[in-house]
Design an enzyme around this catalytic site. Structure first.
Site, PDB file in Angstrom:
ATOM      1  N   ALA A 121       3.779   6.311  -6.105  1.00  0.00           N
ATOM      2  CA  ALA A 121       2.689   7.263  -6.303  1.00  0.00           C
ATOM      3  C   ALA A 121       2.814   7.795  -7.725  1.00  0.00           C
ATOM      4  O   ALA A 121       3.440   8.822  -7.979  1.00  0.00           O
ATOM      5  CB  ALA A 121       2.779   8.395  -5.296  1.00  0.00           C
ATOM      6  N   ASP A 210       1.522  -0.900  -0.920  1.00  0.00           N
ATOM      7  CA  ASP A 210       0.638  -0.032  -1.723  1.00  0.00           C
ATOM      8  C   ASP A 210       0.530   1.337  -1.070  1.00  0.00           C
ATOM      9  O   ASP A 210       0.652   1.455   0.159  1.00  0.00           O
ATOM     10  CB  ASP A 210      -0.773  -0.637  -1.777  1.00  0.00           C
ATOM     11  CG  ASP A 210      -0.963  -1.569  -2.963  1.00  0.00           C
ATOM     12  OD1 ASP A 210       0.036  -1.925  -3.615  1.00  0.00           O
ATOM     13  OD2 ASP A 210      -2.132  -1.928  -3.220  1.00  0.00           O
ATOM     14  N   GLU A 302       0.672  -9.548  -8.182  1.00  0.00           N
ATOM     15  CA  GLU A 302       0.204 -10.395  -7.065  1.00  0.00           C
ATOM     16  C   GLU A 302       0.267 -11.885  -7.427  1.00  0.00           C
ATOM     17  O   GLU A 302       0.605 -12.718  -6.588  1.00  0.00           O
ATOM     18  CB  GLU A 302      -1.227  -9.999  -6.690  1.00  0.00           C
ATOM     19  CG  GLU A 302      -1.761 -10.700  -5.463  1.00  0.00           C
ATOM     20  CD  GLU A 302      -3.055 -10.063  -4.989  1.00  0.00           C
ATOM     21  OE1 GLU A 302      -2.997  -9.192  -4.109  1.00  0.00           O
ATOM     22  OE2 GLU A 302      -4.127 -10.429  -5.516  1.00  0.00           O
TER      23      GLU A 302
HETATM   24  C1  4GW Z   1      -6.451   1.673 -12.920  1.00  0.00           C
HETATM   25  O1  4GW Z   1      -6.718   2.624 -13.608  1.00  0.00           O
HETATM   26  C2  4GW Z   1      -5.273   1.704 -12.047  1.00  0.00           C
HETATM   27  S1  4GW Z   1      -4.267   3.006 -11.866  1.00  0.00           S
HETATM   28  C3  4GW Z   1      -4.870   0.692 -11.229  1.00  0.00           C
HETATM   29  C4  4GW Z   1      -3.714   0.983 -10.478  1.00  0.00           C
HETATM   30  C5  4GW Z   1      -3.239   2.230 -10.743  1.00  0.00           C
HETATM   31  C6  4GW Z   1      -2.056   2.855 -10.141  1.00  0.00           C
HETATM   32  C7  4GW Z   1      -1.344   2.154  -9.174  1.00  0.00           C
HETATM   33  C8  4GW Z   1      -1.645   4.176 -10.483  1.00  0.00           C
HETATM   34  O2  4GW Z   1      -2.212   4.859 -11.339  1.00  0.00           O
HETATM   35  N1  4GW Z   1      -0.564   4.704  -9.840  1.00  0.00           N
HETATM   36  C9  4GW Z   1       0.108   4.020  -8.892  1.00  0.00           C
HETATM   37  O3  4GW Z   1       1.053   4.563  -8.307  1.00  0.00           O
HETATM   38  N2  4GW Z   1      -0.257   2.727  -8.592  1.00  0.00           N
HETATM   39  C10 4GW Z   1       0.544   1.998  -7.583  1.00  0.00           C
HETATM   40  O4  4GW Z   1       0.282   0.612  -7.646  1.00  0.00           O
HETATM   41  C11 4GW Z   1       0.140   2.452  -6.186  1.00  0.00           C
HETATM   42  O5  4GW Z   1       1.261   2.353  -5.303  1.00  0.00           O
HETATM   43  C12 4GW Z   1      -0.909   1.430  -5.825  1.00  0.00           C
HETATM   44  O6  4GW Z   1      -1.137   1.348  -4.433  1.00  0.00           O
HETATM   45  C13 4GW Z   1      -0.326   0.181  -6.425  1.00  0.00           C
HETATM   46  C14 4GW Z   1      -1.322  -0.945  -6.690  1.00  0.00           C
HETATM   47  O7  4GW Z   1      -2.489  -0.446  -7.325  1.00  0.00           O
HETATM   48  P1  4GW Z   1      -3.869  -0.411  -6.543  1.00  0.00           P
HETATM   49  O8  4GW Z   1      -3.605   0.048  -5.168  1.00  0.00           O
HETATM   50  O9  4GW Z   1      -4.868   0.374  -7.313  1.00  0.00           O
HETATM   51  O10 4GW Z   1      -4.268  -1.946  -6.540  1.00  0.00           O
HETATM   52  P2  4GW Z   1      -5.432  -2.565  -5.609  1.00  0.00           P
HETATM   53  O11 4GW Z   1      -6.749  -2.167  -6.235  1.00  0.00           O
HETATM   54  O12 4GW Z   1      -5.184  -4.054  -5.685  1.00  0.00           O
HETATM   55  O13 4GW Z   1      -5.298  -2.021  -4.221  1.00  0.00           O
HETATM   56 MN    MN Z   2      -3.998  -0.840  -3.222  1.00  0.00          MN
END
Ligand code: 4GW
Ligand code: MN
Length: 351
Positions: A121, A210, A302
């Protein structure tokens, strides 16, 4: 006394007596033979010490073994016929209806298994932690020993949670990378490092997921195996060509169009701690090697995870029930949504 009706009555008596004696003799031989049956007695007399022998005796005499009533598995009645439930390398694919959680729980309780759940987080993603933990308390490994490992740069923004017995939260302060791509990719390096220095002493298995997710149904020990991944909800019915693998041959994540088993989700993998170290170390090094050449794989961590699972096949695969997103609707094969993506308001969490 036999003289009158001899030979008939008297001979019957003698025949009966003879049969009785013969029967007794046979049973005695049978019992003696069984005791010396090589399959049972020999290995323990030849290969085991007295401790092992007495633990075998205890095991055989243990009246406390869990006895659960359940239907006998029927070889001719597969539990699901609409989906593949085993890979060509004989790894189970876990779908609703294919397993009995009571049997599995009894087996894992016997081993007093400890499970770590890692979650990141970073920056604005702290807002997802509350729903994540509260729903995990209801559905994740209920009744087992669980450690939540929360990686964050905002320690003060993680509130206190009341956790059930045997469950603990460990907050790990880590740096926040500037680029969001690095925030997600560097998870591999951090999981590897903390696994080596801490998790390996605390838990048997890790599940690495995630945070922008919520548990809606049970996720239990059926997910556990030496090394496991999950089918991405967007690609489980797609062809190889359609998988969004990294297609540039220069990248360490490269997978040609003719290769690939499944498209695995980046937001869900795990296994015994030693295997998670191997997986995360591989992905981290592949990412660093690409960085040297100014390449970043199409879907970041990924893409490297998909390359790893192509080379080192997972020993269990979770169906998309375990990482669903309503963006993909509600197909018939998805009988339950156990772990669901939370709708993100991108302007609130992205940077
Ligand atoms: C774009 O601005 C960002 S911020 C894309 C990911 C971000 C992010 C991701 C973040 O600011 N802080 C963070 O803790 N994460 C972690 O990475 C978090 O655990 C998240 O679930 C994981 C993967 O990113 P996501 O869930 O946004 O990826 P998708 O869209 O593939 O679920
Ligand atoms: Mn995610």
């Amino acid at each position: 006394m036999c003289s009158q009706k001899w030979p008939s009555v008297c001979s019957i008596k003698w025949i009966l007596l003879f049969c009785l004696c013969f029967g007794l003799l046979l049973s005695w031989f049978a019992i003696k033979g069984n005791r010396c049956h090589p399959n049972i007695a020999m290995p323990y007399t030849l290969h085991s010490n007295s401790n092992e022998r007495s633990s075998l005796v205890n095991f055989l005499q243990d009246g406390k073994l869990p006895r659960i009533l359940y239907d006998k598995p029927d070889i001719f009645k597969p539990r699901r016929i609409d989906v593949l439930s085993i890979t060509p390398w004989l790894a189970p694919i876990v779908w609703n209806g294919t397993f009995n959680r009571d049997i599995l729980n009894a087996q894992f309780h016997q081993r007093e298994v400890r499970i770590g759940l890692t979650v990141f987080a970073i920056k604005k993603y702290v807002i997802f932690i509350k729903k994540f933990i509260e729903s995990a308390e209801k559905f994740f490994m209920v009744g087992h020993k669980v450690n939540y490992y929360v990686f964050t740069d905002r320690v003060n923004e993680i509130s206190n949670f009341t956790l059930a017995e045997g469950r603990h939260m460990v907050i790990l302060e880590v740096p926040a990378y500037e680029r969001w791509q690095d925030v997600t990719m560097r998870r591999m390096e951090m999981i590897r490092d903390f696994s080596i220095k801490q998790f390996v002493n605390d838990v048997d298995y890790l599940a690495c997921v995630d945070v922008d997710m919520e548990f809606l149904d049970d996720v239990g020990v059926e997910i556990l195996s030496k090394v496991f991944g999950a089918l991405h909800p967007g690609f489980f019915s797609h062809t190889r060509r359609e998988f969004t693998y990294e297609r540039r041959p220069q990248s360490k994540a490269y997978i040609p169009f003719e290769a690939g088993d499944f498209y695995y989700a980046g937001g869900y993998f795990g296994g015994v701690v030693e295997e998670v170290v191997k997986l995360t170390n591989y992905c981290h090094h592949a990412m660093l090697a690409d960085k040297q050449q100014n390449i970043e794989a199409l879907w970041h961590d990924e893409s490297y995870l998909n390359k790893y699972f192509l080379l080192y096949k997972p020993t269990k695969i979770l169906s998309p029930e375990y990482i669903w997103n309503n963006y993909y609707g509600s197909p018939a094969s998805i009988q339950t949504k156990r772990f669901l993506g939370v709708n993100k308001k991108y302007e609130e969490v992205r940077f």
